[in-house]
Design a protein around this motif. Sequence first.
Motif, mmCIF file in Angstrom:
data_model
loop_
_atom_site.group_PDB
_atom_site.id
_atom_site.type_symbol
_atom_site.label_atom_id
_atom_site.label_comp_id
_atom_site.label_asym_id
_atom_site.label_seq_id
_atom_site.Cartn_x
_atom_site.Cartn_y
_atom_site.Cartn_z
ATOM 1 N N ARG A 26 -6.590 42.048 -18.965
ATOM 2 C CA ARG A 26 -7.265 41.557 -17.769
ATOM 3 C C ARG A 26 -6.272 40.870 -16.846
ATOM 4 N N THR A 27 -6.571 40.939 -15.546
ATOM 5 C CA THR A 27 -5.733 40.273 -14.550
ATOM 6 C C THR A 27 -6.321 38.906 -14.210
ATOM 7 N N PRO A 28 -5.544 38.017 -13.609
ATOM 8 C CA PRO A 28 -6.088 36.729 -13.169
ATOM 9 C C PRO A 28 -7.244 36.903 -12.164
ATOM 10 N N GLU A 29 -7.167 37.951 -11.342
ATOM 11 C CA GLU A 29 -8.236 38.212 -10.377
ATOM 12 C C GLU A 29 -9.535 38.550 -11.097
ATOM 13 N N GLN A 30 -9.442 39.360 -12.152
ATOM 14 C CA GLN A 30 -10.635 39.713 -12.925
ATOM 15 C C GLN A 30 -11.226 38.481 -13.595
ATOM 16 N N ASP A 31 -10.372 37.620 -14.123
ATOM 17 C CA ASP A 31 -10.853 36.393 -14.752
ATOM 18 C C ASP A 31 -11.561 35.499 -13.739
ATOM 19 N N ALA A 32 -10.979 35.365 -12.540
ATOM 20 C CA ALA A 32 -11.589 34.536 -11.496
ATOM 21 C C ALA A 32 -12.925 35.116 -11.058
ATOM 22 N N LEU A 33 -12.992 36.426 -10.916
ATOM 23 C CA LEU A 33 -14.245 37.063 -10.520
ATOM 24 C C LEU A 33 -15.298 36.877 -11.600
ATOM 25 N N ARG A 34 -14.922 37.106 -12.842
ATOM 26 C CA ARG A 34 -15.876 36.943 -13.954
ATOM 27 C C ARG A 34 -16.434 35.521 -13.985
ATOM 28 N N ALA A 35 -15.576 34.525 -13.835
ATOM 29 C CA ALA A 35 -16.023 33.133 -13.836
ATOM 30 C C ALA A 35 -16.921 32.846 -12.634
ATOM 31 N N GLY A 36 -16.553 33.387 -11.480
ATOM 32 C CA GLY A 36 -17.359 33.178 -10.270
ATOM 33 C C GLY A 36 -18.723 33.830 -10.345
ATOM 34 N N VAL A 37 -18.810 34.992 -10.952
ATOM 35 C CA VAL A 37 -20.105 35.661 -11.115
ATOM 36 C C VAL A 37 -20.961 34.858 -12.089
ATOM 37 N N SER A 39 -20.891 31.685 -12.672
ATOM 38 C CA SER A 39 -21.336 30.434 -12.057
ATOM 39 C C SER A 39 -22.285 30.657 -10.884
ATOM 40 N N GLY A 40 -22.416 31.905 -10.439
ATOM 41 C CA GLY A 40 -23.284 32.212 -9.304
ATOM 42 C C GLY A 40 -22.576 32.123 -7.960
ATOM 43 N N GLU A 41 -21.279 31.867 -7.988
ATOM 44 C CA GLU A 41 -20.523 31.759 -6.732
ATOM 45 C C GLU A 41 -20.339 33.117 -6.063
ATOM 46 N N TYR A 42 -20.105 34.160 -6.870
ATOM 47 C CA TYR A 42 -19.859 35.500 -6.340
ATOM 48 C C TYR A 42 -20.905 36.477 -6.828
ATOM 49 N N LEU A 43 -21.166 37.488 -5.997
ATOM 50 C CA LEU A 43 -22.046 38.584 -6.398
ATOM 51 C C LEU A 43 -21.272 39.524 -7.321
ATOM 52 N N PRO A 44 -21.970 40.141 -8.275
ATOM 53 C CA PRO A 44 -21.280 41.034 -9.218
ATOM 54 C C PRO A 44 -20.670 42.252 -8.525
ATOM 55 N N TYR A 45 -19.581 42.743 -9.119
ATOM 56 C CA TYR A 45 -18.874 43.899 -8.581
ATOM 57 C C TYR A 45 -19.800 45.098 -8.397
ATOM 58 N N GLN A 46 -20.638 45.389 -9.381
ATOM 59 C CA GLN A 46 -21.506 46.562 -9.300
ATOM 60 C C GLN A 46 -22.440 46.480 -8.092
ATOM 61 N N GLU A 47 -22.950 45.304 -7.826
ATOM 62 C CA GLU A 47 -23.820 45.126 -6.662
ATOM 63 C C GLU A 47 -23.046 45.297 -5.365
ATOM 64 N N MET A 48 -21.863 44.716 -5.294
ATOM 65 C CA MET A 48 -21.047 44.841 -4.087
ATOM 66 C C MET A 48 -20.610 46.283 -3.861
ATOM 67 N N ARG A 49 -20.276 46.966 -4.940
ATOM 68 C CA ARG A 49 -19.873 48.367 -4.823
ATOM 69 C C ARG A 49 -21.022 49.209 -4.272
ATOM 70 N N ALA A 50 -22.226 48.982 -4.773
ATOM 71 C CA ALA A 50 -23.395 49.729 -4.291
ATOM 72 C C ALA A 50 -23.640 49.444 -2.810
#
Length: 100
Positions: A26-37, A39-50
């Motif tokens: 995993r990359t640091p970006e993936q870790d940050a995204l996973r933590a943000g999702v 915590s509710g800070e970020y929308l999940p990748y699958q939703e954003m991709r759609a």
Amino acid sequence: MRKPLAALPLALLVVAASPAFADRNRTPEQDALRAGVRSGEYLPYQEMRARAQGRVDGRMIGSEFDPGTGRYRFKFQRGGSVIWMDMDGRTGRELGRVGQ
């Protein structure tokens, strides 16, 4: 003697599929995204991709997430053109697009 060697590919598959092995890739970006999702800070990748795919008539050929800005960037190909779309990972809004 041949039976232990026959089990080697299966053993390697089990090790490669283990969570400890996956964590090392995993990359640091993936870790940050996973933590943000989480915590509710970020929308999940699958939703954003759609959402992104629903806005661009083309084939998605790449994506990335910038934890510094909270932006997703999606890359599409339509014919001979490349389209880059930035989206806010917090709201899901399109922020900008380059290309036609």
